[in-house]
Design a protein around this motif. Structure first.
Motif, PDB file in Angstrom:
ATOM      1  N   SER A   1     -11.167 -17.275  16.027  1.00 51.85           N
ATOM      2  CA  SER A   1     -10.914 -17.123  14.593  1.00 51.85           C
ATOM      3  C   SER A   1     -11.867 -17.983  13.778  1.00 51.85           C
ATOM      4  O   SER A   1     -12.397 -17.544  12.750  1.00 51.85           O
ATOM      5  N   SER A   2     -12.087 -19.201  14.230  1.00 54.00           N
ATOM      6  CA  SER A   2     -13.015 -20.089  13.531  1.00 54.00           C
ATOM      7  C   SER A   2     -14.415 -19.475  13.495  1.00 54.00           C
ATOM      8  O   SER A   2     -15.063 -19.443  12.441  1.00 54.00           O
ATOM      9  N   ALA A   3     -14.861 -18.964  14.624  1.00 57.32           N
ATOM     10  CA  ALA A   3     -16.190 -18.331  14.680  1.00 57.32           C
ATOM     11  C   ALA A   3     -16.254 -17.125  13.749  1.00 57.32           C
ATOM     12  O   ALA A   3     -17.254 -16.918  13.050  1.00 57.32           O
ATOM     13  N   TRP A   4     -15.193 -16.326  13.713  1.00 57.05           N
ATOM     14  CA  TRP A   4     -15.159 -15.155  12.838  1.00 57.05           C
ATOM     15  C   TRP A   4     -15.256 -15.570  11.376  1.00 57.05           C
ATOM     16  O   TRP A   4     -15.992 -14.977  10.593  1.00 57.05           O
ATOM     17  N   TYR A   5     -14.489 -16.587  10.996  1.00 60.41           N
ATOM     18  CA  TYR A   5     -14.558 -17.063   9.614  1.00 60.41           C
ATOM     19  C   TYR A   5     -15.972 -17.521   9.266  1.00 60.41           C
ATOM     20  O   TYR A   5     -16.497 -17.179   8.208  1.00 60.41           O
ATOM     21  N   PHE A   6     -16.606 -18.293  10.137  1.00 61.61           N
ATOM     22  CA  PHE A   6     -17.976 -18.745   9.873  1.00 61.61           C
ATOM     23  C   PHE A   6     -18.933 -17.562   9.783  1.00 61.61           C
ATOM     24  O   PHE A   6     -19.779 -17.513   8.889  1.00 61.61           O
ATOM     25  N   ARG A   7     -18.787 -16.625  10.698  1.00 68.66           N
ATOM     26  CA  ARG A   7     -19.683 -15.464  10.728  1.00 68.66           C
ATOM     27  C   ARG A   7     -19.557 -14.626   9.459  1.00 68.66           C
ATOM     28  O   ARG A   7     -20.520 -14.009   9.016  1.00 68.66           O
ATOM     29  N   THR A   8     -18.381 -14.584   8.870  1.00 66.02           N
ATOM     30  CA  THR A   8     -18.164 -13.764   7.678  1.00 66.02           C
ATOM     31  C   THR A   8     -18.250 -14.569   6.387  1.00 66.02           C
ATOM     32  O   THR A   8     -17.928 -14.057   5.311  1.00 66.02           O
TER      33      THR A   8
ATOM     34  N   TRP B   1     -13.866 -24.188   9.135  1.00 66.92           N
ATOM     35  CA  TRP B   1     -13.753 -25.617   9.429  1.00 66.92           C
ATOM     36  C   TRP B   1     -12.319 -26.019   9.760  1.00 66.92           C
ATOM     37  O   TRP B   1     -12.079 -26.736  10.728  1.00 66.92           O
ATOM     38  N   MET B   2     -11.372 -25.560   8.955  1.00 70.47           N
ATOM     39  CA  MET B   2      -9.976 -25.961   9.175  1.00 70.47           C
ATOM     40  C   MET B   2      -9.442 -25.454  10.520  1.00 70.47           C
ATOM     41  O   MET B   2      -8.811 -26.208  11.263  1.00 70.47           O
ATOM     42  N   VAL B   3      -9.718 -24.206  10.827  1.00 73.14           N
ATOM     43  CA  VAL B   3      -9.237 -23.648  12.100  1.00 73.14           C
ATOM     44  C   VAL B   3      -9.992 -24.286  13.267  1.00 73.14           C
ATOM     45  O   VAL B   3      -9.397 -24.601  14.301  1.00 73.14           O
ATOM     46  N   GLY B   4     -11.285 -24.502  13.103  1.00 70.59           N
ATOM     47  CA  GLY B   4     -12.068 -25.154  14.150  1.00 70.59           C
ATOM     48  C   GLY B   4     -11.613 -26.580  14.432  1.00 70.59           C
ATOM     49  O   GLY B   4     -11.522 -27.000  15.594  1.00 70.59           O
ATOM     50  N   LEU B   5     -11.314 -27.323  13.376  1.00 71.66           N
ATOM     51  CA  LEU B   5     -10.813 -28.689  13.567  1.00 71.66           C
ATOM     52  C   LEU B   5      -9.459 -28.685  14.270  1.00 71.66           C
ATOM     53  O   LEU B   5      -9.203 -29.523  15.141  1.00 71.66           O
ATOM     54  N   SER B   6      -8.611 -27.737  13.905  1.00 73.32           N
ATOM     55  CA  SER B   6      -7.318 -27.624  14.593  1.00 73.32           C
ATOM     56  C   SER B   6      -7.508 -27.243  16.057  1.00 73.32           C
ATOM     57  O   SER B   6      -6.781 -27.723  16.930  1.00 73.32           O
TER      58      SER B   6
END
Length: 125
Positions: free
Chosen positions: A93-100, A107-112
């Protein structure tokens, strides 16, 4: 049995994600572009899916809270699988958010994801 501070921190991060995700959904659905698809299948799926995501974060918070009170539960293969699936979903999900281009969510999902991985690995041994 001592509680795990790292798993408690992870539980709190998921509760915060749940609240933030819900508030983000309110903001997202108020976007004028969203009104153009109101009543359609993509609109319905988007709305229900978004709030299912918020519930997922809240459930995950509760699971991590339970694990924080009994870190030995992570010795169980089912709990290990839950932790692994959760972490994989967070990183994807973090990668998807960054990609889009939704950087703050990325950042928030990646940190979690990082906190969850650290907490779980620390308490699996």
């Amino acid at each position: 049995m001592p509680t795990s501070r790292t798993l408690s921190a992870s539980a709190i991060s998921f509760a915060v994600l749940s609240i933030g995700h819900t508030l983000g959904g309110i903001q997202w659905t108020n976007d004028p572009a969203h009104a153009l698809i109101t009543g359609t299948k993509p609109w319905s799926c988007g709305i229900v899916g978004w709030y299912q995501g918020s519930a997922f974060f809240l459930m995950t918070s509760l699971i991590h809270y339970q694990w924080s009170r009994n870190p030995r539960a992570l010795q169980d293969p089912t709990n290990k699988a839950i932790a692994l699936i959760t972490n994989g979903l967070l990183w994807a999900s973090s990668a998807w958010y960054f990609r889009t281009g939704i950087v703050e969510n990325g950042w928030m999902v990646g940190l979690s994801a990082a906190l969850q991985a650290w907490a779980v690995v620390q308490n699996m041994v």
